[in-house]
Scaffold this active site. Sequence first.
Site, PDB file in Angstrom:
ATOM      1  N   ASN A  14     -12.713  50.631  48.895  1.00 55.38           N
ATOM      2  CA  ASN A  14     -14.055  50.592  48.338  1.00 55.38           C
ATOM      3  C   ASN A  14     -13.853  50.696  46.665  1.00 55.38           C
ATOM      4  OD1 ASN A  14     -16.194  51.701  46.901  1.00 55.38           O
ATOM      5  ND2 ASN A  14     -17.133  52.127  48.933  1.00 55.38           N
ATOM      6  N   GLU A  77     -22.015  46.712  51.136  1.00 52.13           N
ATOM      7  CA  GLU A  77     -22.666  48.186  51.651  1.00 52.13           C
ATOM      8  C   GLU A  77     -24.123  47.808  50.677  1.00 52.13           C
ATOM      9  OE1 GLU A  77     -21.239  51.677  50.633  1.00 52.13           O
ATOM     10  OE2 GLU A  77     -19.232  51.431  52.009  1.00 52.13           O
TER      11      GLU A  77
HETATM   12  N1  PXP Z   1     -18.524  54.018  53.709  1.00 53.11           N
HETATM   13  C1  PXP Z   1     -19.510  53.958  53.271  1.00 53.11           C
HETATM   14  C2  PXP Z   1     -20.668  53.412  54.242  1.00 53.11           C
HETATM   15  C3  PXP Z   1     -20.050  54.778  52.054  1.00 53.11           C
HETATM   16  O1  PXP Z   1     -21.259  54.547  51.491  1.00 53.11           O
HETATM   17  C4  PXP Z   1     -18.746  55.074  51.201  1.00 53.11           C
HETATM   18  C5  PXP Z   1     -19.234  55.512  49.997  1.00 53.11           C
HETATM   19  O2  PXP Z   1     -19.939  54.482  49.040  1.00 53.11           O
HETATM   20  C6  PXP Z   1     -17.566  54.893  51.739  1.00 53.11           C
HETATM   21  C7  PXP Z   1     -17.395  54.775  53.090  1.00 53.11           C
HETATM   22  C8  PXP Z   1     -16.557  55.465  50.784  1.00 53.11           C
HETATM   23  O3  PXP Z   1     -16.563  56.848  50.600  1.00 53.11           O
HETATM   24  P1  PXP Z   1     -15.585  57.380  49.476  1.00 53.11           P
HETATM   25  O4  PXP Z   1     -15.739  56.809  48.397  1.00 53.11           O
HETATM   26  O5  PXP Z   1     -15.946  58.872  49.544  1.00 53.11           O
HETATM   27  O6  PXP Z   1     -14.218  57.183  49.943  1.00 53.11           O
END
Ligand code: PXP
Length: 251
Positions: A14, A77
């Site tokens: 991400n 997302e």
């Molecule tokens: N999965 C989803 C659906 C999310 O909304 C997020 C955060 O945007 C993540 C994974 C990743 O989380 P992190 O940035 O805490 O690793």
Amino acid sequence: MLKISTETLRLGVNIDHVATVRNARGGVCPDPLRAALLAEAAGADGITAHLREDRRHITDRDIDALMNGLNVPLNFEMAATKEMQEIALRYVPNAVCIVPEKREERTTEGGLEIAREENKIGDFIAPLREAGCRVSIFIAADQRQIESAARIGAPVIELHTGAYCDANAEGRFEDRNIELLRLQKMSNFANSLGLEVHAGHGLTFDCVKPIAVIPQVMELNIGHFLIGESIFIGLEGAIKKMRNLMNEARS
Ligand code: PXP
């Protein structure tokens, strides 16, 4: 019962917080697409980006650049809003993950409440599925939510690992073990209903392995920690280390 695949666990990186750093100053540096291409080269199987209603990190231009520039799938997302649905239908990314969104929250605090809004979410995802997006729903590891996801025909769920990660980071090991057991049980339950299981939120080098070892989990989406860690060991180093930990857990 669905067969559990023996394929390697996929890593979705991400890159939202590359955009957060850029936006702190305005301008164009650091470039999220450049980070995404580096992540690909370091072993990411996909790139995840969250276009928030308030555009606090990723912007519409970033989505355009990612859709045109990536060689691996984009996991887009988005909240369940008309505006986001239109954007997703314009680009038809490989994957779309429906997440809850509150303007005042710092990050996605919990999973989507679909059990109470089953019909609404079912109608919302139908055109996305018809267009060819693989739709996942970001939910808590909760049996009611999982049953709803299966009923509305979502092929994938992503389980929120935030409570497990927070308990681990704060040294609340009893709570961490309860959360881990819940994630294990609910991954198995979701798999028994034919759902593909992903997981993510808050994962770090310290807490990734017990999640990576859950056999039904097919993909982890990790962002904030990797971007932060890249300050110390570089983005490539951070992704490679995460990938190795995942592989070790799985082997
Ligand atoms: N999965 C989803 C659906 C999310 O909304 C997020 C955060 O945007 C993540 C994974 C990743 O989380 P992190 O940035 O805490 O690793």
